[in-house]
Design a protein around this motif. Structure first.
Motif, PDB file in Angstrom:
ATOM      1  N   HIS A 187      -3.562 -16.263  -0.596  1.00 59.52           N
ATOM      2  CA  HIS A 187      -3.820 -15.465  -1.367  1.00 59.52           C
ATOM      3  C   HIS A 187      -5.016 -16.135  -2.325  1.00 59.52           C
ATOM      4  O   HIS A 187      -5.009 -16.361  -3.562  1.00 59.52           O
ATOM      5  N   GLY A 188      -4.694 -17.673  -2.302  1.00 57.77           N
ATOM      6  CA  GLY A 188      -5.434 -18.680  -2.836  1.00 57.77           C
ATOM      7  C   GLY A 188      -4.631 -18.141  -4.349  1.00 57.77           C
ATOM      8  O   GLY A 188      -5.715 -18.956  -4.999  1.00 57.77           O
ATOM      9  N   ILE A 189      -3.482 -18.861  -4.286  1.00 59.08           N
ATOM     10  CA  ILE A 189      -3.309 -18.561  -5.405  1.00 59.08           C
ATOM     11  C   ILE A 189      -1.418 -20.011  -5.257  1.00 59.08           C
ATOM     12  O   ILE A 189      -0.904 -19.504  -4.161  1.00 59.08           O
ATOM     13  N   PRO A 190      -1.593 -20.957  -6.374  1.00 53.21           N
ATOM     14  CA  PRO A 190      -0.670 -21.703  -5.987  1.00 53.21           C
ATOM     15  C   PRO A 190       0.753 -20.917  -6.024  1.00 53.21           C
ATOM     16  O   PRO A 190       1.287 -20.127  -6.134  1.00 53.21           O
ATOM     17  N   ILE A 191       1.747 -21.715  -4.954  1.00 49.14           N
ATOM     18  CA  ILE A 191       2.809 -21.415  -4.225  1.00 49.14           C
ATOM     19  C   ILE A 191       3.850 -21.257  -5.906  1.00 49.14           C
ATOM     20  O   ILE A 191       4.629 -20.554  -6.086  1.00 49.14           O
ATOM     21  N   ASP A 192       3.578 -21.852  -7.025  1.00 43.63           N
ATOM     22  CA  ASP A 192       4.501 -22.163  -7.796  1.00 43.63           C
ATOM     23  C   ASP A 192       4.479 -20.523  -8.983  1.00 43.63           C
ATOM     24  O   ASP A 192       5.377 -20.049  -9.539  1.00 43.63           O
ATOM     25  N   LEU A 193       2.705 -20.183  -8.821  1.00 44.11           N
ATOM     26  CA  LEU A 193       3.117 -18.679  -9.293  1.00 44.11           C
ATOM     27  C   LEU A 193       3.359 -17.580  -8.970  1.00 44.11           C
ATOM     28  O   LEU A 193       3.671 -17.044  -9.496  1.00 44.11           O
ATOM     29  N   LEU A 194       3.319 -18.398  -7.036  1.00 49.71           N
ATOM     30  CA  LEU A 194       3.399 -16.936  -6.316  1.00 49.71           C
ATOM     31  C   LEU A 194       5.369 -16.483  -7.012  1.00 49.71           C
ATOM     32  O   LEU A 194       5.229 -15.315  -6.340  1.00 49.71           O
ATOM     33  N   ASP A 195       5.702 -18.356  -6.926  1.00 50.75           N
ATOM     34  CA  ASP A 195       7.390 -18.142  -6.979  1.00 50.75           C
ATOM     35  C   ASP A 195       7.713 -17.237  -7.793  1.00 50.75           C
ATOM     36  O   ASP A 195       8.462 -16.272  -7.961  1.00 50.75           O
ATOM     37  N   ARG A 196       6.495 -16.701  -9.231  1.00 51.73           N
ATOM     38  CA  ARG A 196       6.520 -15.189 -10.258  1.00 51.73           C
ATOM     39  C   ARG A 196       6.432 -14.754 -10.296  1.00 51.73           C
ATOM     40  O   ARG A 196       7.344 -13.577 -11.164  1.00 51.73           O
ATOM     41  N   LEU A 197       5.653 -14.059  -9.363  1.00 52.28           N
ATOM     42  CA  LEU A 197       5.216 -13.228  -8.978  1.00 52.28           C
ATOM     43  C   LEU A 197       6.494 -11.620  -7.793  1.00 52.28           C
ATOM     44  O   LEU A 197       6.953 -12.285  -7.358  1.00 52.28           O
ATOM     45  N   LEU A 198       5.732 -10.265  -8.146  1.00 56.09           N
ATOM     46  CA  LEU A 198       6.450  -9.715  -7.371  1.00 56.09           C
ATOM     47  C   LEU A 198       5.821  -9.564  -6.381  1.00 56.09           C
ATOM     48  O   LEU A 198       4.899  -9.103  -6.957  1.00 56.09           O
ATOM     49  N   ILE A 199       5.423  -9.211  -5.016  1.00 58.88           N
ATOM     50  CA  ILE A 199       4.651  -8.806  -4.181  1.00 58.88           C
ATOM     51  C   ILE A 199       4.454  -8.050  -3.886  1.00 58.88           C
ATOM     52  O   ILE A 199       6.137  -7.671  -2.960  1.00 58.88           O
ATOM     53  N   ILE A 200       3.685  -6.669  -4.019  1.00 60.18           N
ATOM     54  CA  ILE A 200       3.609  -5.778  -3.173  1.00 60.18           C
ATOM     55  C   ILE A 200       2.754  -5.741  -1.980  1.00 60.18           C
ATOM     56  O   ILE A 200       1.484  -5.924  -2.583  1.00 60.18           O
ATOM     57  N   ALA A 201       2.643  -5.383  -0.955  1.00 54.19           N
ATOM     58  CA  ALA A 201       1.779  -5.215   0.381  1.00 54.19           C
ATOM     59  C   ALA A 201       1.263  -3.914   0.361  1.00 54.19           C
ATOM     60  O   ALA A 201       2.066  -3.000   0.282  1.00 54.19           O
ATOM     61  N   THR A 202       0.031  -3.949   0.795  1.00 52.46           N
ATOM     62  CA  THR A 202      -0.242  -2.550   0.969  1.00 52.46           C
ATOM     63  C   THR A 202      -0.866  -2.438   2.416  1.00 52.46           C
ATOM     64  O   THR A 202      -1.137  -3.594   3.518  1.00 52.46           O
ATOM     65  N   SER A 203      -0.663  -1.784   3.858  1.00 55.01           N
ATOM     66  CA  SER A 203      -1.069  -1.537   4.753  1.00 55.01           C
ATOM     67  C   SER A 203      -1.931  -0.505   4.918  1.00 55.01           C
ATOM     68  O   SER A 203      -2.346  -0.199   4.900  1.00 55.01           O
ATOM     69  N   PRO A 204      -3.773  -1.084   6.059  1.00 58.25           N
ATOM     70  CA  PRO A 204      -4.030   0.341   6.396  1.00 58.25           C
ATOM     71  C   PRO A 204      -3.505   0.981   6.546  1.00 58.25           C
ATOM     72  O   PRO A 204      -1.829   1.843   7.422  1.00 58.25           O
ATOM     73  N   TYR A 205      -4.432   2.490   6.666  1.00 56.02           N
ATOM     74  CA  TYR A 205      -3.867   3.787   6.471  1.00 56.02           C
ATOM     75  C   TYR A 205      -4.217   3.889   8.201  1.00 56.02           C
ATOM     76  O   TYR A 205      -5.438   3.605   9.303  1.00 56.02           O
ATOM     77  N   THR A 206      -3.558   5.124   7.926  1.00 53.78           N
ATOM     78  CA  THR A 206      -3.761   5.316   9.956  1.00 53.78           C
ATOM     79  C   THR A 206      -4.252   6.519   9.464  1.00 53.78           C
ATOM     80  O   THR A 206      -4.908   6.644   8.785  1.00 53.78           O
ATOM     81  N   GLU A 207      -4.416   7.477  10.999  1.00 52.78           N
ATOM     82  CA  GLU A 207      -5.532   8.195  11.316  1.00 52.78           C
ATOM     83  C   GLU A 207      -5.968   9.180  10.093  1.00 52.78           C
ATOM     84  O   GLU A 207      -6.486   9.869   9.598  1.00 52.78           O
ATOM     85  N   LYS A 208      -3.992  10.333  10.501  1.00 53.21           N
ATOM     86  CA  LYS A 208      -4.225  11.338   9.711  1.00 53.21           C
ATOM     87  C   LYS A 208      -4.175  10.954   8.024  1.00 53.21           C
ATOM     88  O   LYS A 208      -4.620  11.705   7.269  1.00 53.21           O
ATOM     89  N   GLU A 209      -3.680   9.731   7.548  1.00 50.90           N
ATOM     90  CA  GLU A 209      -3.932   9.503   6.170  1.00 50.90           C
ATOM     91  C   GLU A 209      -5.442   9.325   5.569  1.00 50.90           C
ATOM     92  O   GLU A 209      -5.944  10.489   4.331  1.00 50.90           O
ATOM     93  N   THR A 210      -5.896   8.522   6.621  1.00 52.49           N
ATOM     94  CA  THR A 210      -7.607   8.888   6.278  1.00 52.49           C
ATOM     95  C   THR A 210      -8.654   9.632   6.002  1.00 52.49           C
ATOM     96  O   THR A 210      -9.030  10.259   5.674  1.00 52.49           O
ATOM     97  N   ARG A 211      -8.157  10.867   7.304  1.00 48.81           N
ATOM     98  CA  ARG A 211      -8.285  11.925   7.069  1.00 48.81           C
ATOM     99  C   ARG A 211      -8.074  12.808   5.657  1.00 48.81           C
ATOM    100  O   ARG A 211      -9.005  13.458   4.497  1.00 48.81           O
ATOM    101  N   GLN A 212      -6.773  12.703   5.428  1.00 50.51           N
ATOM    102  CA  GLN A 212      -6.551  12.729   4.186  1.00 50.51           C
ATOM    103  C   GLN A 212      -7.516  12.607   2.966  1.00 50.51           C
ATOM    104  O   GLN A 212      -7.565  13.404   1.938  1.00 50.51           O
ATOM    105  N   ILE A 213      -7.320  11.195   3.241  1.00 52.35           N
ATOM    106  CA  ILE A 213      -8.508  10.776   1.708  1.00 52.35           C
ATOM    107  C   ILE A 213     -10.081  11.127   2.010  1.00 52.35           C
ATOM    108  O   ILE A 213     -10.470  11.624   0.515  1.00 52.35           O
ATOM    109  N   LEU A 214     -10.537  11.269   2.939  1.00 50.50           N
ATOM    110  CA  LEU A 214     -11.618  12.099   3.373  1.00 50.50           C
ATOM    111  C   LEU A 214     -11.990  13.033   2.112  1.00 50.50           C
ATOM    112  O   LEU A 214     -12.838  13.959   1.627  1.00 50.50           O
ATOM    113  N   LYS A 215     -10.617  14.803   2.732  1.00 47.62           N
ATOM    114  CA  LYS A 215     -11.136  15.257   2.321  1.00 47.62           C
ATOM    115  C   LYS A 215     -10.749  15.772   0.181  1.00 47.62           C
ATOM    116  O   LYS A 215     -11.475  15.933   0.246  1.00 47.62           O
TER     117      LYS A 215
END
Lengths: 459, 203
Positions: A340-368
């Motif tokens: 992530h371009g962030i030094p390891i010592d700072l990364l160590d202090r972080l809680l990391i939340i990952a987001t994943s790509p949307y599925t087709e159904k979700e994309t449809r919902q968002i567009l709606k």
């Protein structure tokens, strides 16, 4: 058509523009912090929303200072949306400061000064202060617009209590906020004299017989008594940064020569920290730690990251939320690679939340949801086509096509966007992949084509 | 005694005096950060202006709040300011003392004399001006009397009306008169700097 253009008097309340994330109204969680599939403008991304909900509870409790969260994921997977959702669910009293990583680079201010200001903007102090307010029933509002349509408006407001009546001259800002609040004769209002903030208390009882169409939530109140101007203790929230600015301003006529904020001396900050702690111990003030959101955090450089390390350890520090879409890349200002371009010592202090790509159904919902937000009607087939485009190119591109297709549809006087409209805008506007393809094919005919460096340096 | 304590506070404060424009100007800085400025006429020793300023809770310096004397006439340029402001046709309230009484003048009050009623409210330590046509209402205290914690007496109060100005007078009690004389003697002892720009040490 030869109709003369009449300068339109536009209502301020109607100028609410639609931003990229204006459909987000919260995180879409139920009371047990379980994410609903589609709620408050949020779709999918269940695990990360749940995680954000836990963080939100921590912020609301306000006991824990200096925690940092990183939202990481591919472009267009709702990182900023989650941050906006947190901001929306925090409510108006908790400070939420958002900035982009590149905003701190300025010639007028050092990077660390800009960061400390951002940190201090995200800490609120709730304190009682005496202010002068005007409280009364509106007798009459008179606003004169200049005949030319431009220039300053002039306004008069007559207010009364049971005992007296006073006429006030209104400034431009006041006129705007009065029309924004839709204040009319018969309303009982309070005006903060220093800030000009208007609060509607309700309608006067004497107007209860007027057979006006009014909402069910209209409240009737008594006309205030006594003097119009009162001194009242009000509780309000100011950020530490605002207190800094008030106290660092040069007093007297010298204030005319020095700029508004600029850098704030560290002694001033220390004094204020001490004062705020004193107020808190005396029970005069309450500290509300807020949220500092740094988008595109990979744009910060090494110095900033080490500053963050240190700043997070202070007990007067907000919850820090960062977002990035980079993978393993060079840390700015060094030659080292890091996730992530962030030094390891700072990364160590972080809680990391990952987001994943949307599925087709979700994309449809968002567009709606976006179609509703942008007030465009989509036929079933067009919706399917747009979803395909969203899946194959990017969600952002598909969202951009909504309002453009809506315009094309309106031009042919249709009411519902059809597949043809989508096709048309798809051919008019290139997406990123097609544009790159085009570049590859016709590169030779572009300017400066002889520089044949294969990859661009992005950091 | 209460009268004593106020004069003690005055003695404790840092004072700077300046003679300028036929006026003796005195600036007081109190231990709690409040500031008071007074102006006396050199020939008659009459108090022309007394104003106060203090820091707000957040540390900002507030505007001068005028207790005695003409309100500052704001320059015309501030007319197109963004916020709200009283129209100039509204009544203007000011305190202007004479040697023997406290006096308040309310200008721009065109209604006849029968409309007004002025009364002392001893429980709230203030004077209330009412109008029967519900156009003007004012409740105010006498800061001098409050500082000395003297009771208000309704027999000392009187009012007249002329040239669309309502004048309310309250006879100064003995305690105030002696206090003012003592204070004036004290002030004359302070070495006043002459004309010209001088650094105000207390500011």
């Amino acid at each position: 058509m030869a109709t003369t253009k009449v300068p339109e008097v536009r209502d301020i309340t109607r100028i609410e523009r639609i931003g990229a994330h204006s459909h987000i109204r919260g995180l879409g969680l139920d009371d047990a912090l379980e994410p609903r599939q589609v709620s408050q403008g949020m779709v999918g991304q269940l695990a990360s929303r749940r995680a954000a909900g836990v963080i939100l509870e921590m912020i609301k409790d306000g006991h824990i200072a200096g925690r940092a969260v990183l939202i990481a994921g591919q472009p267009g997977t709702g990182k900023t949306a989650i941050a906006m959702g947190i901001a929306q669910s925090l409510g108006p009293d908790t400070p939420f400061t958002a900035l982009a990583g590149s905003e701190i680079f300025s010639l007028e201010m050092s990077k660390t000064e800009a960061l400390s200001q951002a940190f201090r903007k995200a800490i609120g102090v709730r304190i009682k202060e005496e202010t002068e307010i005007i409280e009364g029933e509106v007798v009459e509002i008179q606003i004169d617009r200049p005949a030319t349509g431009t220039g300053a408006k002039v306004g008069k407001l007559t207010l009364k209590t049971t005992e007296m009546e006073t006429i006030y001259d209104l400034g431009n800002k006041m006129i705007d906020s009065l029309s924004k609040e839709k204040v009319q004769a018969g309303d009982v209002i309070t005006i903060d004299k220093a800030t000009g903030k208007i609060t509607k208390l309700g309608r006067s009882f004497t107007r209860a017989r007027d057979y006006d169409a009014m909402g069910a939530q209209t409240q009737f109140v008594q006309c205030p008594e006594g003097e119009l101007q009162k001194r009242k203790e009000v509780v309000h929230t100011v950020s530490l940064h605002e207190i800094d600015v008030i106290n660092s301003r040069t007093q007297g006529f010298l204030a005319l020569f020095s700029g508004d904020t600029g850098e704030i001396k560290s002694e001033v900050r220390e004094q204020i920290n001490a004062k705020v702690c004193e107020w808190r111990e005396e029970g005069k003030a309450e500290i509300i730690p807020g949220v500092l959101f740094i988008d595109e955090v990979h744009m910060l450089d090494m110095e900033c990251f080490s500053f963050l390390n240190r700043a997070l350890e202070s007990d007067l520090s907000p919850v820090l939320i960062m977002a990035t879409n980079r993978g393993i890349t060079r840390i700015r200002g060094t030659n080292y690679q890091s996730p992530h371009g962030i030094p390891i010592d700072l990364l160590d202090r972080l809680l990391i939340i990952a987001t994943s790509p949307y599925t087709e159904k979700e994309t449809r919902q968002i567009l709606k949801i976006r179609c509703e937000e942008e007030d465009v009607e989509l036929s079933e087939e067009a919706h399917t086509v747009l979803t395909r485009i969203g899946m194959e190119t990017s969600l952002r591109y598909a969202i951009q096509l909504i309002s453009t297709a809506g315009l094309v549809c309106r031009k042919r006087k249709g009411t519902e966007v059809q597949v043809d409209d989508i096709k048309r805008v798809y051919s008019l506007f290139l997406d990123e992949a097609r544009s790159s393809q085009y570049m590859k094919e016709y590169q030779d005919s572009f300017l400066f084509n002889e520089t044949q460096t294969a990859s661009m340096d992005t950091s | 005694m209460a009268v004593q304590s106020w004069i003690d506070i005055l003695r404790l404060s840092k004072k700077t005096a300046l003679i300028h424009d036929e006026k003796r100007k005195i600036h007081y800085l109190f231990p709690d950060g409040k500031e008071m400025a007074e102006e006396y006429d050199l020939s008659t020793d009459e108090l022309i202006v007394r104003k106060w300023r203090n820091k707000s809770t957040l540390g900002a310096q507030t505007q001068w709040r005028i207790e005695v004397g003409e309100p500052l006439i704001s320059p015309v340029t501030s007319l197109d300011s963004d916020v709200i402001k009283e129209n100039c046709s509204n009544p203007i309230f000011m305190q202007k003392n004479t040697q023997t009484s406290f006096q308040w003048r309310i200008r721009n009050l065109p209604y006849p004399k029968e409309v007004y009623s002025v009364a002392v409210e001893p429980s709230e330590r203030c004077i209330v001006i009412k109008t029967s046509n519900k156009k003007y209402y004012k409740k105010f205290s006498i800061p001098d009397m409050d500082r000395c914690q003297l009771p208000l007496d309704s027999s000392a109060l009187s009012f007249t009306h002329a040239n669309s100005t309502l004048i309310v007078s309250y006879k100064k009690p003995k305690e105030i008169l002696t206090l003012e004389q003592d204070l004036l003697k004290e002030l004359k002892k302070i070495k006043a700097t002459g004309e010209g720009d001088v650094n105000c040490k207390t500011q």
